[in-house]
Structures are given as C-alpha cells and as structure tokens.
Design an enzyme around this catalytic site. Structure first.
Site, short mmCIF file in Angstrom:
data_model
loop_
_atom_site.label_atom_id
_atom_site.label_comp_id
_atom_site.label_asym_id
_atom_site.label_seq_id
_atom_site.Cartn_x
_atom_site.Cartn_y
_atom_site.Cartn_z
CB CYS A 1 -3.86 -4.76 7.04
SG CYS A 1 -4.88 -3.66 7.75
CB CYS B 1 -7.29 -19.98 -2.01
SG CYS B 1 -7.24 -19.86 -0.52
CB CYS C 1 -13.71 -8.21 -3.67
SG CYS C 1 -12.93 -7.60 -2.21
CB CYS D 1 -9.17 -6.93 13.03
SG CYS D 1 -9.13 -5.17 12.62
CB CYS E 1 -8.64 -9.59 10.23
SG CYS E 1 -8.16 -9.27 8.24
CD GLU F 1 -5.24 -14.21 -4.01
OE1 GLU F 1 -6.15 -14.53 -4.93
OE2 GLU F 1 -4.37 -15.10 -3.55
N1 SAH Z 1 -9.54 -3.12 6.31
C1 SAH Z 1 -10.96 -2.75 6.02
C2 SAH Z 1 -11.47 -3.69 4.68
C3 SAH Z 1 -10.88 -4.99 4.43
S1 SAH Z 1 -11.46 -6.47 5.40
C4 SAH Z 1 -11.81 -3.31 7.10
O1 SAH Z 1 -11.61 -3.85 7.90
O2 SAH Z 1 -13.13 -2.78 6.99
C5 SAH Z 1 -13.03 -6.62 4.88
C6 SAH Z 1 -14.40 -6.92 5.62
O3 SAH Z 1 -13.95 -8.50 6.10
C7 SAH Z 1 -14.18 -6.44 6.97
O4 SAH Z 1 -15.52 -6.09 7.57
C8 SAH Z 1 -13.39 -7.35 7.76
O5 SAH Z 1 -13.77 -7.22 9.20
C9 SAH Z 1 -13.94 -8.80 7.42
N2 SAH Z 1 -13.16 -9.86 7.91
C10 SAH Z 1 -11.91 -9.81 8.07
N3 SAH Z 1 -11.35 -11.00 8.40
C11 SAH Z 1 -12.51 -11.99 8.50
C12 SAH Z 1 -12.66 -13.23 8.67
N4 SAH Z 1 -11.84 -13.99 9.07
N5 SAH Z 1 -13.96 -13.60 8.56
C13 SAH Z 1 -15.01 -12.68 8.21
N6 SAH Z 1 -14.82 -11.38 7.85
C14 SAH Z 1 -13.71 -11.04 7.82
FE1 SF4 Z 2 -6.93 -4.55 8.48
FE2 SF4 Z 2 -8.48 -5.20 10.41
FE3 SF4 Z 2 -9.32 -4.75 8.01
FE4 SF4 Z 2 -8.10 -7.00 8.56
S1 SF4 Z 2 -10.22 -6.42 9.24
S2 SF4 Z 2 -7.72 -5.84 6.77
S3 SF4 Z 2 -6.65 -6.21 10.20
S4 SF4 Z 2 -8.37 -3.23 9.39
#
Ligand code: SAH
Ligand code: SF4
Length: 411
Positions: free
Chosen positions: A150, A386, A143, A154, A157, A130
């Site tokens: 990934c 979505c 964005c 996390c 996430c 997306e």
């Molecule tokens: N992988 C990179 C960039 C993509 S995620 C990173 O982790 O920084 C972009 C942002 O969204 C990151 O700060 C991530 O921690 C956050 N994020 C991921 N899942 C989320 C969720 N369910 N609710 C809020 N923020 C989230």
């Molecule tokens: Fe990957 Fe973690 Fe970023 Fe999600 S928050 S995209 S799992 S690095």
C-alpha cells in the site's frame, strides 16, 4: 455490545487437507493469459479473434461465463456446450488459471487462509498476498486484497510499511473469489437449484479489506467487483460486497456511481490532528471533506449504512470523550461502527486498548442507537503460524504479517 459470533463451519470442511508451503523457486509465472476476470466485452473479442461469427458471440460469452463463474470449470474440456474446435482454440491462447496458491492454512474455528503468488516484475520473484475466508453462523465472508502492499503509510498498519507496491488486475481480484470457491467446493453442481439461492453458499459475502487501498486501484477494483457481483455468475450481490477505504475522497462518489457496493471508511480518529498522524492521507482529505463524501454516498438508508471502522489504540483514541465526539461527527449519516481491536506487530508503536475500555466505548456508541460490533479476531491459531508461511529470509515476511492480522477479522 454485540457478542462475537461463533464459527459453525462443518468439521469435514475444516478438516480437509491443508496445502504445505511451496518453495519460492517452484513459482513459474503463467505463459498465457487467463480468461478469469475478463469482462463480457473482452470475452466477445476473444471469440471474435477465435473466428466465432459476430451473431454467435453473445451466446458463446454467456456459455463460457456460466462455466467460469457458476460451475467453476478448471479445464476447457469441461465446457461441453462449446464445440471441440473452439475449446482447442481457446486452450491454445488462454488458461483458466487462478492466482497460484502457495500455501493454505485452516484454523480450528474454520477460518481459512491462503498465501497467493502473483507474477512479479522480476522473473522468479513473485509477489505474495493473502486471502482469508471467515465462516460465521449466518454467513461466510471472504476478505480479498486490492494491491500488493500500500502506498499510504497509516502509522498503525503493517501493510503501509511494505516497500513493494503493485496494483492487482481484475483477474487477480476475481481470481481470489474463484480459488476460494475451488478450495471450499462451493460451486454449483449441474442441475442444482443452489444457483438460485446464493445465500446458501459458503462464500456469501466479500469484503475488500485485505492488502492495499482499493480506491487507488479504482478501475481494476470496479471491473473485478463487477464480475464478482454479476447475477449470472459468481452472484455475490453488491449489498453483500463491502469496500474499505482509508478515505480517498474524490473516488468515494465515483465508487458510489460506478461500483455501487457497500462502503466502509477507516475513520480511527475524531480530530484532524490525530487523524493526520494515524492516517496521513487525512492531510490531503481532512475529516470534514471525508464526512461530506460519506453523507453524499448514494443510496444510503437504514438498510444501507456506511460502516465506520475504528481501531482501538490504548490511550490514543479510546477515551469516552472520543466516543462522544465520534457520535457528533457522524450524526445524520446512516452508519454502523466497527470497533477493531488493534493487532500489534513487531516494531509497532501502539498497544491495543484494554478490553474494559473497548466495552465502555462500545456502550456509549450502542446507547446512541448504533450497532457497534467489536470485530473478533479470527483464526488466531493460524495467525500465530502465519510468520512461518513465508521464509525468514524474505524481506517482507514480517511486514506482511500485518495484512494477515488486519484480514483475519470480520464484523
Ligand atoms: N486500505 C483500506 C483497506 C485495507 S485495511 C483501509 O485502510 O480501509 C482494512 C482495515 O484494517 C482498515 O480499517 C485498517 O485501518 C485496519 N487495520 C490496519 N492495520 C491494523 C492493525 N494493525 N490492527 C487493527 N486494524 C488494522
Ligand atoms: Fe494502506 Fe492505511 Fe489501509 Fe494499511 S490501513 S492498507 S496503510 S490505507
């Protein structure tokens, strides 16, 4: 606390036709490579192979660059500064294709979301990512994604739960900006002065905060963002591009030296114990190493700060003691703090902090002299829909909702 900024996208743009979801079976991977995303050097080689004498190649590259990235040409025939023969020769070998838009949704607040299809490893099974455009009063932010899925897991996430992972190519990274400019009619018309005023464009900023960990796709991200930041082309200056990383420490210094964009770091916790759980990469690169890398990020000043992202998880990391510990951790680093309300997803084990708690947390941070905007979730109406973008039979549909949720936010 910084108040959420209201969207002021003109209605005519928000009202333009949306694209209904195209059936998956209709996807055909491109037969020829696209010129989008090639470096100037690679383009010079293309011209060499097409028989252009060496002394002319630089000029031809400059001309094509202008057509691709200032005028947004979608057809070789539009490139009127090139001879007819050269246009035919280029068209024989290449396309100007962007990633395929499988669907487009426009929110009432002007947020726009594209579902994109990219060639998969198996014919007829494309990958999907997306890309989201978020208009605000003083800027418009795109964005973009760096990977399909990934490899990091996390725990809060959704993207991390996705099984399939592949790196995006530089062309697919640049292609997201190009197709967004197509859809927003954000190209420079002939004889316009707009090229000299990039801040007047609809897309003024780019954040790499979509799917994927950009520092695990280093070369493609570096090369793609190099094209996006090129002052003779898409012209989104490096100060207006932000890359978000979960903390791939060895590549942070490299990003500073070789990419030079603004850095956002997904911190989310103030102790190694908790961060190991939320961002398992912390076991490899613990907080001390991560913060040292941030401290040493080149070019930091009050005007060029690192953004620390902090997802607000109820009862997990949102106490005022956490807020104070956060301040101690980042002391001395020119920084902004972005508090992100957690976006729950089906099966997620966390809840979003209460709004009052987010405000109190934000106040502690603000009183210590840090800007601490709370990211406003945007495009809620199209977010709700979505899940319908993808068919219920596709395995990844629920998982990918996370990426959308993470994306439809801005600082
Ligand atoms: N992988 C990179 C960039 C993509 S995620 C990173 O982790 O920084 C972009 C942002 O969204 C990151 O700060 C991530 O921690 C956050 N994020 C991921 N899942 C989320 C969720 N369910 N609710 C809020 N923020 C989230
Ligand atoms: Fe990957 Fe973690 Fe970023 Fe999600 S928050 S995209 S799992 S690095």
């Amino acid at each position: 606390m910084t108040a959420p900024v209201a969207a002021t996208q003109p209605n005519d743009i928000a009202a333009t036709a949306q694209i209904e979801k195209r059936p998956l079976e209709r996807y055909v991977a491109p037969a020829k490579p696209s010129l989008i995303g090639l470096s100037r050097m690679a383009l010079a080689e293309v011209f060499g192979a097409a028989g252009v004498p060496e002394r002319q190649r630089r000029m031809r590259v400059q001309q094509v660059w202008h057509w691709l990235y200032v005028r947004g040409a979608q057809d070789f025939d539009a490139m009127t500064t090139l001879s007819k023969e050269l246009r035919v020769e280029l068209a024989r070998r290449f396309t100007l294709a962007r990633p395929e838009i499988a669907a487009e949704q426009v929110s009432v607040d002007g947020t726009r979301k594209w579902l994109l299809r990219l060639p998969g490893e198996v014919a007829g099974r494309p990958h999907e990512v997306e890309c989201v455009y978020i208009p605000e009063t003083d800027r418009g932010t795109l964005c973009i994604s760096s990977q399909v899925g990934c490899t990091l897991n996390c725990s809060f996430c959704h993207t991390g739960t996705q099984r399939l992972v592949r790196n995006l190519t530089p062309g697919e990274i640049v292609g997201q900006v190009v197709l967004a400019r197509d859809r927003l009619a954000d190209w420079t018309p002939a004889h316009s002065a707009a090229a000299a005023e990039p801040e007047k464009r609809l897309i003024s900023n780019v954040v790499m905060m979509g799917m994927g960990e950009p520092l695990y796709n280093f070369e493609a991200v570096r090369d793609g963002l190099g094209v996006v930041g090129d002052g003779d082309g898409l012209s989104i200056s490096k100060r207006r591009i932000t890359l978000s990383t979960s903390g791939v420490v060895p590549n942070i210094a490299r990003a500073g030296a070789e990419i030079g964009v603004m850095l956002a770091v997904s911190l989310h916790a103030v102790t190694d114990e908790l961060r190991n759980e939320l961002v398992p990469l912390n076991r490899k690169y613990p907080l001390r190493e991560l913060l040292d890398a941030c401290r040493n990020y080149p070019g930091l000043s009050n005007a060029r700060r690192i953004t620390f992202e902090y997802v607000m998880l109820k009862g997990v990391n949102d106490s005022l003691a956490d807020a104070r510990a956060l301040l101690r951790l980042i002391k001395g680093i020119p920084a902004k703090i972005n508090l992100i309300p957690f976006n729950p997803w089906p099966g997620s084990r966390y809840e979003c902090s209460d709004w009052e708690q987010i405000e109190k947390f934000s106040e502690v941070v603000f009183n210590a002299g840090y800007a601490s905007p709370v990211r406003t979730p945007r495009g809620r109406d199209i977010l709700a829909a979505c899940g319908q973008l993808k068919s219920a039979t596709e395995k990844l549909s629920a998982r990918e909702r996370l990426a959308l949720r993470a994306m439809v936010m801005t600082d």
